[in-house]
Design an enzyme around this catalytic site. Sequence first.
Site, PDB file in Angstrom:
ATOM      1  N   CYS A 114       7.271  -2.941   4.948  1.00 53.98           N
ATOM      2  CA  CYS A 114       6.220  -3.814   4.408  1.00 53.98           C
ATOM      3  C   CYS A 114       6.865  -5.483   4.168  1.00 53.98           C
ATOM      4  CB  CYS A 114       5.855  -3.442   3.283  1.00 53.98           C
ATOM      5  SG  CYS A 114       4.983  -1.664   3.064  1.00 53.98           S
ATOM      6  N   HIS A 251       2.557  -9.539  -0.193  1.00 53.08           N
ATOM      7  CA  HIS A 251       2.170  -8.214   0.475  1.00 53.08           C
ATOM      8  C   HIS A 251       1.164  -7.520  -0.451  1.00 53.08           C
ATOM      9  CE1 HIS A 251       2.284  -4.326   2.223  1.00 53.08           C
ATOM     10  NE2 HIS A 251       3.071  -3.654   1.215  1.00 53.08           N
ATOM     11  N   ASN A 281      -2.918  -0.847   1.759  1.00 56.61           N
ATOM     12  CA  ASN A 281      -1.411  -1.300   2.218  1.00 56.61           C
ATOM     13  C   ASN A 281      -1.424  -1.215   3.676  1.00 56.61           C
ATOM     14  OD1 ASN A 281       1.156  -1.642   2.676  1.00 56.61           O
ATOM     15  ND2 ASN A 281       1.785  -0.527   0.724  1.00 56.61           N
TER      16      ASN A 281
HETATM   17  O1  UT7 Z   1       4.569  -1.477   0.046  1.00 60.19           O
HETATM   18  C1  UT7 Z   1       5.100  -0.582  -0.915  1.00 60.19           C
HETATM   19  C2  UT7 Z   1       4.426   0.579  -0.653  1.00 60.19           C
HETATM   20  N1  UT7 Z   1       4.281   1.377  -2.011  1.00 60.19           N
HETATM   21  C3  UT7 Z   1       3.793   0.911  -3.087  1.00 60.19           C
HETATM   22  O2  UT7 Z   1       3.472  -0.292  -3.164  1.00 60.19           O
HETATM   23  C4  UT7 Z   1       3.421   1.938  -4.118  1.00 60.19           C
HETATM   24  C5  UT7 Z   1       3.840   1.228  -5.462  1.00 60.19           C
HETATM   25  N2  UT7 Z   1       3.557   2.412  -6.406  1.00 60.19           N
HETATM   26  C6  UT7 Z   1       2.300   2.622  -7.010  1.00 60.19           C
HETATM   27  O3  UT7 Z   1       1.493   1.698  -6.727  1.00 60.19           O
HETATM   28  C7  UT7 Z   1       1.925   3.539  -8.091  1.00 60.19           C
HETATM   29  O4  UT7 Z   1       3.169   4.036  -8.484  1.00 60.19           O
HETATM   30  C8  UT7 Z   1       0.959   4.621  -7.618  1.00 60.19           C
HETATM   31  C9  UT7 Z   1      -0.401   3.825  -7.305  1.00 60.19           C
HETATM   32  C10 UT7 Z   1       1.332   5.155  -6.242  1.00 60.19           C
HETATM   33  C11 UT7 Z   1       0.885   5.571  -8.631  1.00 60.19           C
HETATM   34  O5  UT7 Z   1       0.396   5.014  -9.997  1.00 60.19           O
HETATM   35  P1  UT7 Z   1       1.084   5.427 -11.265  1.00 60.19           P
HETATM   36  O6  UT7 Z   1       0.219   4.668 -12.178  1.00 60.19           O
HETATM   37  O7  UT7 Z   1       2.325   5.166 -11.095  1.00 60.19           O
HETATM   38  O8  UT7 Z   1       0.594   6.947 -11.075  1.00 60.19           O
HETATM   39  P2  UT7 Z   1       1.818   8.232 -11.285  1.00 60.19           P
HETATM   40  O9  UT7 Z   1       2.547   8.147 -10.050  1.00 60.19           O
HETATM   41  O10 UT7 Z   1       2.483   7.947 -12.441  1.00 60.19           O
HETATM   42  O11 UT7 Z   1       0.683   9.335 -11.180  1.00 60.19           O
HETATM   43  C12 UT7 Z   1      -0.018   9.552 -12.365  1.00 60.19           C
HETATM   44  C13 UT7 Z   1      -1.081  10.950 -12.343  1.00 60.19           C
HETATM   45  C14 UT7 Z   1      -0.212  12.199 -11.606  1.00 60.19           C
HETATM   46  O12 UT7 Z   1      -0.597  13.188 -12.560  1.00 60.19           O
HETATM   47  P3  UT7 Z   1       0.067  13.794 -13.725  1.00 60.19           P
HETATM   48  O13 UT7 Z   1       1.702  14.229 -13.392  1.00 60.19           O
HETATM   49  O14 UT7 Z   1       0.084  12.782 -14.617  1.00 60.19           O
HETATM   50  O15 UT7 Z   1      -0.699  15.087 -14.264  1.00 60.19           O
HETATM   51  C15 UT7 Z   1      -0.418  12.271 -10.442  1.00 60.19           C
HETATM   52  O16 UT7 Z   1      -0.401  13.592  -9.926  1.00 60.19           O
HETATM   53  O17 UT7 Z   1      -1.861  10.681 -11.048  1.00 60.19           O
HETATM   54  C16 UT7 Z   1      -1.895  11.769 -10.506  1.00 60.19           C
HETATM   55  N3  UT7 Z   1      -2.409  11.328  -8.895  1.00 60.19           N
HETATM   56  C17 UT7 Z   1      -3.480  11.352  -8.662  1.00 60.19           C
HETATM   57  N4  UT7 Z   1      -4.676  11.736  -9.220  1.00 60.19           N
HETATM   58  C18 UT7 Z   1      -5.711  11.279  -8.498  1.00 60.19           C
HETATM   59  C19 UT7 Z   1      -1.488  10.885  -8.012  1.00 60.19           C
HETATM   60  N5  UT7 Z   1      -2.116  10.459  -7.017  1.00 60.19           N
HETATM   61  C20 UT7 Z   1      -3.484  10.509  -7.327  1.00 60.19           C
HETATM   62  C21 UT7 Z   1      -4.608  10.453  -6.585  1.00 60.19           C
HETATM   63  N6  UT7 Z   1      -5.913  10.756  -7.218  1.00 60.19           N
HETATM   64  N7  UT7 Z   1      -4.832   9.848  -5.481  1.00 60.19           N
END
Ligand code: UT7
Length: 334
Positions: A114, A251, A281
């Site tokens: 990215c 980005h 993204n």
């Molecule tokens: O260019 C760089 C590329 N990558 C990025 O920029 C990504 C950077 N990271 C992020 O943007 C965030 O970490 C995410 C958007 C990917 C995730 O957000 P978060 O607030 O960090 O959520 P999390 O990973 O802590 O997940 C929270 C919960 C989990 O459930 P439990 O374990 O709390 O029960 C996940 O299983 O959300 C769940 N989850 C979803 N639920 C519904 C993960 N993906 C989804 C989904 N829909 N699509």
Amino acid sequence: MERFARIAGWGRYLPAQVVANRDLEGRLDTSDEWIFSRTGIRERRIAAPEETASSMGLAAARGALAMAGVHPQELDLIIVATCSAERVFPACASLIQHGLGARTVGAFDVNAACSGFVYALSAGHQFIASGLHRTVLVVGSEVFSRLLDWDDRATCVLFGDGAGAVVLQASEEPGGIRSCVLGSDGSGADALYVPGICASPLEAQRNGHHFLAMNGPQVFKFAVRTVAEATRQAAWQAGILPEEIDLFIPHQANARIISAAAEALGLSQEKVFTNVERYGNTSAASIPIALSEAAEAGRLRDGDRVALVGVGGGLSWAAMVLEWGPGAPSYNPE
Ligand code: UT7
């Protein structure tokens, strides 16, 4: 004589197919509410089967060349930022060169995930500043939809496809790109990656596929910290304070990352460009797509100090400050 590199034209290409969060609700355990509240994304574009990084990059490049009033034969160099090209080799840049009917000038790809577009723009800038070249095409093009496991809700909802391009031209007038900050920390390689088709068989056994893998929270923390820090360094190198940035084009990965970084930099919302809501993204394509939309929306005036910053796989980062204008010649589609 000092040579400056200014952006003389810009273009973008987005595939026609729109996939909204609601369209994903039916086939994944997810919701529009979860995706939008965690990322700011409402929808993304997905490439048609016949579309590739080179076909989309070519379309964006044609737009940028027409806008700059530059014929493909005038190009001295072509640099393409991508990590989702249709071939391991030759470079996507060679395919775009041929598609444009450009001369047999140098053409190469940059793989910095990215951060790739700002890396590529920095490279183009160096070729101009050194006096070696006058006109450089820089493209960012990605088809991340083909790197995703569409059953993995934690990753597939985040990305989309698209391409953007700019034409960089040498100028004797001060302006254009004023600073470049590049960085990489390979100790974070496992936080965000796609196994290669030439991976060791042991690695292939571990992953069993070629899908994107990500430690979301780790990348999130890295991104918030690094977007702000790299932008601060780029502003310092350009001799301005972060709050003197007129338009911040980061980005487009996650609206929460963007607003946290903007707040850390003391930038109000009016100074921040976002379109992550519509495209998700698009990796190396996100900054040139955003830049071309910002220019078209009249968000960039001559003399504006614009900050571009990319972060992603590597873990890598790249930031620059450029002075916008003078404006590109009037639009001249061929
Ligand atoms: O260019 C760089 C590329 N990558 C990025 O920029 C990504 C950077 N990271 C992020 O943007 C965030 O970490 C995410 C958007 C990917 C995730 O957000 P978060 O607030 O960090 O959520 P999390 O990973 O802590 O997940 C929270 C919960 C989990 O459930 P439990 O374990 O709390 O029960 C996940 O299983 O959300 C769940 N989850 C979803 N639920 C519904 C993960 N993906 C989804 C989904 N829909 N699509």
